[in-house]
Design an enzyme around this catalytic site. Structure first.
Site, short mmCIF file in Angstrom:
data_model
loop_
_atom_site.label_atom_id
_atom_site.label_comp_id
_atom_site.label_asym_id
_atom_site.label_seq_id
_atom_site.Cartn_x
_atom_site.Cartn_y
_atom_site.Cartn_z
N GLU A 69 -5.33 -4.73 10.89
CA GLU A 69 -4.30 -3.69 11.02
C GLU A 69 -4.52 -2.93 12.32
O GLU A 69 -5.31 -1.96 12.34
CB GLU A 69 -4.38 -2.73 9.84
N LYS A 103 0.11 4.28 -0.33
CA LYS A 103 -0.52 5.48 0.23
C LYS A 103 -0.30 6.67 -0.71
O LYS A 103 -0.44 6.52 -1.91
CB LYS A 103 -0.01 5.73 1.65
N GLY A 128 2.61 2.37 10.69
CA GLY A 128 3.56 3.47 10.50
C GLY A 128 4.34 3.83 11.75
O GLY A 128 5.00 4.87 11.79
N ASN A 133 0.86 -1.19 0.00
CA ASN A 133 0.00 0.00 0.00
C ASN A 133 0.90 1.24 0.00
O ASN A 133 1.47 1.58 1.02
CB ASN A 133 -0.89 -0.05 1.26
N SER A 176 3.54 -2.05 10.27
CA SER A 176 4.99 -2.10 10.47
C SER A 176 5.60 -3.46 10.12
O SER A 176 6.54 -3.92 10.78
CB SER A 176 5.36 -1.70 11.90
N GLU A 192 -6.70 4.92 8.12
CA GLU A 192 -6.46 6.33 7.75
C GLU A 192 -7.70 6.93 7.10
O GLU A 192 -7.99 8.11 7.27
CB GLU A 192 -5.23 6.42 6.83
N HIS A 199 -9.60 1.32 5.41
CA HIS A 199 -8.28 1.51 6.03
C HIS A 199 -8.44 2.52 7.17
O HIS A 199 -9.20 3.49 7.05
CB HIS A 199 -7.29 2.02 4.99
#
Ligand code: PGA
Length: 265
Positions: A170, A12, A176, A10, A216, A102, A100
């Protein structure tokens, strides 16, 4: 029982065009040099939208397939700035990330709108990758399993046992941050996700569904995660932007699937 192992990158909101096209080339070259390829292993690159047009028109070499990071809950119409599932499917996108964290946190996607999107993706014959995961505060409050169950039941509301889906666990605190979940932490949530899928769709469907871990993942921690029987791959952010790291994670997947059937390359 056979289910795919999927390693998905991904990207992003990265990188510039010249670097992205170089990264695609490096990954493609790296993959063509791998001699052993497990039959079950799939690789997805999930770049920003403009890359999709460029790559899908010119074609990418298997085993790389292309996914999208986002889709509108609408199909067609006057929705400026959105991209709909039918157009993504028309252009050859094979998987679409939905929900996701985010998108949930920064763009106000709700459990309900995530479920609508997933419904549109399966209706178009594309695989949704439904992302679920708890925040650190929810984990500390022992709410992980409730959060996952809520996100799964709303997210899969319009899905039937015949639809192909992928789920990605996730944990938000691992995305991240460089702080991956341990294989044990991830595995217990993956088991809970598979049980939930079994309750909703039956044991066979649950056994055939890939459940990816994301947060991560890097070449150093991938083996431990992928060795867990209920972890069927990885959704990779930061490490997918460095060809050597992404290929390293794919190599860990190849190693852990070596016992299974292979295809010639
Ligand atoms: P990360 O991102 O690998 O950089 O933690 C994973 C993701 O957001 O899918």
């Amino acid at each position: 029982m056979s289910r795919p192992t999927i390693i998905a990158g991904n990207w992003k909101l990265n990188p510039p065009r010249i670097d992205g096209n170089r990264l695609l080339e490096e990954v493609a070259e790296g993959l063509s040099a791998r001699e052993f390829w497990p039959e079950s292993l799939e690789v997805f690159l999930i770049p920003p939208l403009p890359y999709l047009g460029e790559w899908l028109v010119r074609g990418v070499s298997p085993p790389i397939a292309i996914g999208a990071q986002h889709c509108s809950p609408e199909g067609w119409g006057a929705f400026t700035g959105e991209v709909g599932v039918p157009v993504l499917a028309d252009f050859g996108v094979k998987m679409i990330l939905v929900g996701h964290s985010e998108r949930r946190q920064r763009y106000c996607e709700t459990d309900i709108s995530v479920g609508v999107r997933v419904g549109r993706v399966v209706a178009a014959g594309v695989r949704p990758c439904l992302c679920v995961g708890e925040t650190e505060a929810e984990r500390d409050a022992h709410e992980t399993f409730d959060v996952i169950e809520r996100q799964l039941s709303a997210g899969l509301e319009s899905v039937s046992a015949d639809d192909e889906i992928v789920v990605a666990y996730e944990p938000v605190w691992a995305i991240g941050t460089g702080r991956s979940a341990t294989p044990q932490q991830a595995a217990e949530v993956h088991r809970a996700i598979r049980s939930s899928l079994a309750r909703q769709f039956g044991v066979q469907r649950a056994d055939r569904t890939a459940i990816l871990y994301g947060g991560s993942v890097n070449p150093g921690n991938a083996s431990g995660l992928l060795a867990e029987p209920d972890i069927d791959g990885a959704l990779v952010g930061g490490s997918s932007l460095v060809a050597g790291d992404f290929l390293g994670i794919i190599d860990r997947a190849i190693e852990t699937r070596r016992g299974g059937p292979a295809v010639s390359k």
